[in-house]
Write an enzyme that holds these catalytic residues in place. Structure first.
Site, PDB file in Angstrom:
ATOM      1  N   GLU A 206      -6.556   4.481   7.746  1.00 45.18           N
ATOM      2  CA  GLU A 206      -6.471   5.927   7.478  1.00 45.18           C
ATOM      3  C   GLU A 206      -7.773   6.448   6.873  1.00 45.18           C
ATOM      4  OE1 GLU A 206      -2.800   5.406   5.439  1.00 45.18           O
ATOM      5  OE2 GLU A 206      -1.959   4.829   7.378  1.00 45.18           O
TER       6      GLU A 206
ATOM      7  N   ASN B 224       0.865  -1.180   0.000  1.00 49.87           N
ATOM      8  CA  ASN B 224       0.000   0.000   0.000  1.00 49.87           C
ATOM      9  C   ASN B 224       0.899   1.227   0.000  1.00 49.87           C
ATOM     10  OD1 ASN B 224      -1.813   2.029   0.519  1.00 49.87           O
ATOM     11  ND2 ASN B 224      -2.312   1.362   2.603  1.00 49.87           N
TER      12      ASN B 224
ATOM     13  N   GLU C  48      -5.059  -4.961  10.814  1.00 51.45           N
ATOM     14  CA  GLU C  48      -4.042  -3.926  10.954  1.00 51.45           C
ATOM     15  C   GLU C  48      -4.294  -3.132  12.236  1.00 51.45           C
ATOM     16  OE1 GLU C  48      -2.217  -2.796   6.948  1.00 51.45           O
ATOM     17  OE2 GLU C  48      -4.107  -1.737   7.054  1.00 51.45           O
TER      18      GLU C  48
ATOM     19  N   LYS D 289       0.091   4.283  -0.301  1.00 51.10           N
ATOM     20  CA  LYS D 289      -0.564   5.459   0.287  1.00 51.10           C
ATOM     21  C   LYS D 289      -0.359   6.679  -0.618  1.00 51.10           C
ATOM     22  CE  LYS D 289      -0.035   3.216   4.685  1.00 51.10           C
ATOM     23  NZ  LYS D 289       0.035   3.287   6.132  1.00 51.10           N
TER      24      LYS D 289
ATOM     25  N   SER E 151       3.659  -2.013  10.274  1.00 53.54           N
ATOM     26  CA  SER E 151       5.119  -2.065  10.401  1.00 53.54           C
ATOM     27  C   SER E 151       5.698  -3.440  10.062  1.00 53.54           C
ATOM     28  CB  SER E 151       5.558  -1.599  11.793  1.00 53.54           C
ATOM     29  OG  SER E 151       5.107  -0.276  12.030  1.00 53.54           O
TER      30      SER E 151
ATOM     31  N   HIS F   5      -9.381   0.861   5.004  1.00 53.38           N
ATOM     32  CA  HIS F   5      -8.051   1.038   5.597  1.00 53.38           C
ATOM     33  C   HIS F   5      -8.158   1.989   6.786  1.00 53.38           C
ATOM     34  CE1 HIS F   5      -3.992   2.456   6.214  1.00 53.38           C
ATOM     35  NE2 HIS F   5      -3.627   1.274   5.748  1.00 53.38           N
TER      36      HIS F   5
ATOM     37  N   GLY G 104       2.614   2.388  10.586  1.00 54.89           N
ATOM     38  CA  GLY G 104       3.528   3.506  10.373  1.00 54.89           C
ATOM     39  C   GLY G 104       4.260   3.961  11.627  1.00 54.89           C
TER      40      GLY G 104
HETATM   41  P1  PGA Z   1       2.963   0.316   7.599  1.00 51.83           P
HETATM   42  O1  PGA Z   1       1.494   0.489   6.975  1.00 51.83           O
HETATM   43  O2  PGA Z   1       3.537  -0.957   7.023  1.00 51.83           O
HETATM   44  O3  PGA Z   1       3.717   1.540   7.134  1.00 51.83           O
HETATM   45  O4  PGA Z   1       2.815   0.252   9.063  1.00 51.83           O
HETATM   46  C1  PGA Z   1       0.656  -0.632   6.811  1.00 51.83           C
HETATM   47  C2  PGA Z   1      -0.658  -0.190   6.230  1.00 51.83           C
HETATM   48  O5  PGA Z   1      -1.121   0.911   6.538  1.00 51.83           O
HETATM   49  O6  PGA Z   1      -1.267  -0.921   5.431  1.00 51.83           O
END
Ligand code: PGA
Length: 253
Positions: A99, A9, A169, A11, A215, A97, A175
């Protein structure tokens, strides 16, 4: 046997040049694994879907969208439909997701509509669920995940469910560099699989792939994937570096 599924992803990252270069490097780096021992997908920003689609053409890396709208066409300024995504070569779409839920404010009801629209439009949705840190600290993880799964999958038939992937997640791990321990991930993945067998049936629950996200990196991918109910990884930050993403794909395969 569930085939491992690793998705990147991106983003709101990359530009027209770096998106293509990243896609090319992933396609080349995963030549011997993608499509064979592991399914691989990338979700670039909308505006780079077509150029990334061209860059991965001929490889086994597939294309996904980070979002979609519920309606098929019309006066919905700024939105993108399932048919548009299909038109530019998308197979997958992320729904819900964290976000989208917590920054943009999408509700479970809207996410459910998007998931239904995706299925009706011939896309393969990945439904993302996850608890906030406060919810985990209040011992509400199970309750939150259960509600997100039930509301997200409301009205989805068992037949359509065969096309859905789930992604756990934990919001506190996205992140942040803070990964859920393999044990924490396994616990929630097992809960999700149990829920699927209650909502549908055991056979379907056994078939459904559940990715972990938050992460995920080359050095924790193998131990996460070693958990019996972790069937893949949804990777954010580390999917922006071809070497890291390819290492994760190899660890998963
Ligand atoms: P990240 O994001 O690997 O940067 O933690 C995962 C995601 O949001 O799908």
């Amino acid at each position: 046997m569930r085939k491992p599924f690793v998705a990147g992803n991106w983003k709101m990252n990359t530009d027209s040049d770096s998106a293509v270069k990243l896609a090319e490097a992933i396609a080349v780096g995963s030549l011997e694994t993608a499509g064979q021992s592991v399914d691989v997908m990338v979700c670039p920003p909308f505006v780079y879907l077509q150029s990334v689609g061209r860059a991965i053409d001929g490889s086994s890396v597939t294309l996904g969208s980070q979002n979609v709208y519920t309606e098929s066409e019309g006066a919905f300024t700024g939105e993108i439909s399932t048919s548009m995504l299909k038109d530019v070569g998308c197979d997958y779409v992320l729904c819900g997701h964290s976000e989208r839920r917590h920054v943009i404010g999408e509700t479970d009801e809207l996410i459910n509509k998007k998931l239904s629209a995706a299925l009706a439009g011939g896309l393969l949705p990945i439904l993302c669920v996850g608890e906030l840190i406060e919810q985990r600290q209040d011992n509400k993880t199970e309750q939150v995940i259960t509600a997100q799964i039930k509301k997200g999958l409301a009205g989805i038939s068992a037949e359509d469910m065969e096309k859905v992937t789930l992604a756990y997640e934990p919001v506190w791990a996205i992140g942040t560099g803070l990964t859920a321990t393999p044990g924490q991930a396994q616990q929630v993945h097992a809960l999700i699989r149990k829920l699927l067998s209650e909502l549908y049936n055991e056979q379907l629950a056994e078939k459904t792939r559940i990715q972990y996200g938050g992460s995920a990196k080359p050095d924790n991918a193998a131990e996460l994937m070693a958990q019996p109910d972790v069937d893949g990884l949804l990777v954010g930050g580390a999917s922006l570096k071809a070497d890291d993403f390819v290492a994760i794909i190899k660890a998963a395969g």
